[in-house]
Write a protein that holds these residues in place. Structure first.
Motif, PDB file in Angstrom:
ATOM      1  N   THR A  85       0.858  -1.178   0.000  1.00 38.09           N
ATOM      2  CA  THR A  85       0.000   0.000   0.000  1.00 38.09           C
ATOM      3  C   THR A  85       0.898   1.232   0.000  1.00 38.09           C
ATOM      4  O   THR A  85       1.670   1.443   0.935  1.00 38.09           O
ATOM      5  CB  THR A  85      -0.917   0.021   1.241  1.00 38.09           C
ATOM      6  N   PHE A  86       0.787   2.026  -1.074  1.00 38.01           N
ATOM      7  CA  PHE A  86       1.524   3.284  -1.145  1.00 38.01           C
ATOM      8  C   PHE A  86       0.602   4.364  -0.595  1.00 38.01           C
ATOM      9  O   PHE A  86      -0.462   4.627  -1.150  1.00 38.01           O
ATOM     10  CB  PHE A  86       1.936   3.592  -2.588  1.00 38.01           C
ATOM     11  N   ARG A  87       0.985   4.947   0.525  1.00 34.34           N
ATOM     12  CA  ARG A  87       0.148   5.934   1.200  1.00 34.34           C
ATOM     13  C   ARG A  87       0.030   7.220   0.389  1.00 34.34           C
ATOM     14  O   ARG A  87       0.929   7.581  -0.367  1.00 34.34           O
ATOM     15  CB  ARG A  87       0.722   6.235   2.586  1.00 34.34           C
ATOM     16  N   ALA A  88      -1.073   7.924   0.563  1.00 31.04           N
ATOM     17  CA  ALA A  88      -1.360   9.141  -0.193  1.00 31.04           C
ATOM     18  C   ALA A  88      -0.271  10.189  -0.035  1.00 31.04           C
ATOM     19  O   ALA A  88       0.072  10.889  -0.986  1.00 31.04           O
ATOM     20  CB  ALA A  88      -2.718   9.709   0.220  1.00 31.04           C
ATOM     21  N   GLU A  89       0.310  10.301   1.155  1.00 30.30           N
ATOM     22  CA  GLU A  89       1.326  11.340   1.376  1.00 30.30           C
ATOM     23  C   GLU A  89       2.649  11.023   0.680  1.00 30.30           C
ATOM     24  O   GLU A  89       3.511  11.882   0.560  1.00 30.30           O
ATOM     25  CB  GLU A  89       1.562  11.582   2.873  1.00 30.30           C
ATOM     26  N   THR A  90       2.816   9.792   0.182  1.00 29.50           N
ATOM     27  CA  THR A  90       4.074   9.433  -0.479  1.00 29.50           C
ATOM     28  C   THR A  90       3.954   9.378  -2.002  1.00 29.50           C
ATOM     29  O   THR A  90       4.964   9.367  -2.689  1.00 29.50           O
ATOM     30  CB  THR A  90       4.579   8.063   0.010  1.00 29.50           C
TER      31      THR A  90
END
Length: 188
Positions: A160-165
């Motif tokens: 899961t690639f987080r929104a902030e990254t």
């Protein structure tokens, strides 16, 4: 008939009638407005004038010149039907050749050899580096996205690639190849 004011409106309507998308129509219209002088008349459309109009863009890259040439040719095709311009004019267009850039790509075997060649004195760090590069190679993630991953972002064989990254600012969940998931699961 003035090309830019009257001829262009009729051409846009004709493009809509044959099913062209609005975006395509807008791009063609913008290109024609760039090529044709504002005070030009439909009777000014001849081989010499078209070459003169298009020669203003010789300094631009080939893809832009080709785009302008195609838009002008499509407009002349409309004028042949609508205003009785000589059909032979369509054959006089010089096509701008645009070389398609060959994009190099790595085969899976080449990537395997490159990644397996990564060496570090500390074998634990070497395993982490190899995992890092394998994730980037198989998932297509950016360097910073991959560097910002945490262990809790890896669950059930997915990352899961987080929104902030992420570049788009949206959370993205990517399933992993089972070999990569297994390799990550075995890392300390």
């Amino acid at each position: 008939v003035n090309i830019v004011t009257v001829g262009l409106d009729g051409w846009e309507q004709d493009l809509r009638r044959v099913g062209r998308r609005e975006r395509t129509i807008a791009v063609y219209s913008r290109a024609l407005r760039n090529v044709v002088p504002k005070d030009a008349l439909v009777t000014d459309i001849n081989e010499d004038n078209i070459r003169l109009w298009l020669s203003k863009f010789d300094h631009l890259k080939a893809a832009t010149r080709k785009h302008y040439s195609v838009a002008t040719r499509e407009f002349v095709r409309y004028c042949v039907k609508r205003y009785g311009i000589d059909r032979n004019l369509l054959d006089s267009f010089d096509y701008v050749k645009v070389e398609t850039a060959e994009r190099p790509y790595w085969t899976m075997n080449q990537m395997y050899h490159i990644i397996e060649a990564v060496e570090h004195p500390d074998k634990a760090v070497e395993r982490l580096y190899k995992a890092y590069f394998w994730v980037m190679a198989t998932v297509g993630s950016r360097q910073q996205e991959t560097a910002d991953l945490r262990w809790d972002d890896f669950r059930d064989g997915c990352l899961t690639f987080r929104a902030e990254t992420t570049k788009s600012g949206e959370t993205r969940r990517v399933p992993l190849d089972w070999r990569i998931a297994d390799m990550l699961a075995r890392l300390p």
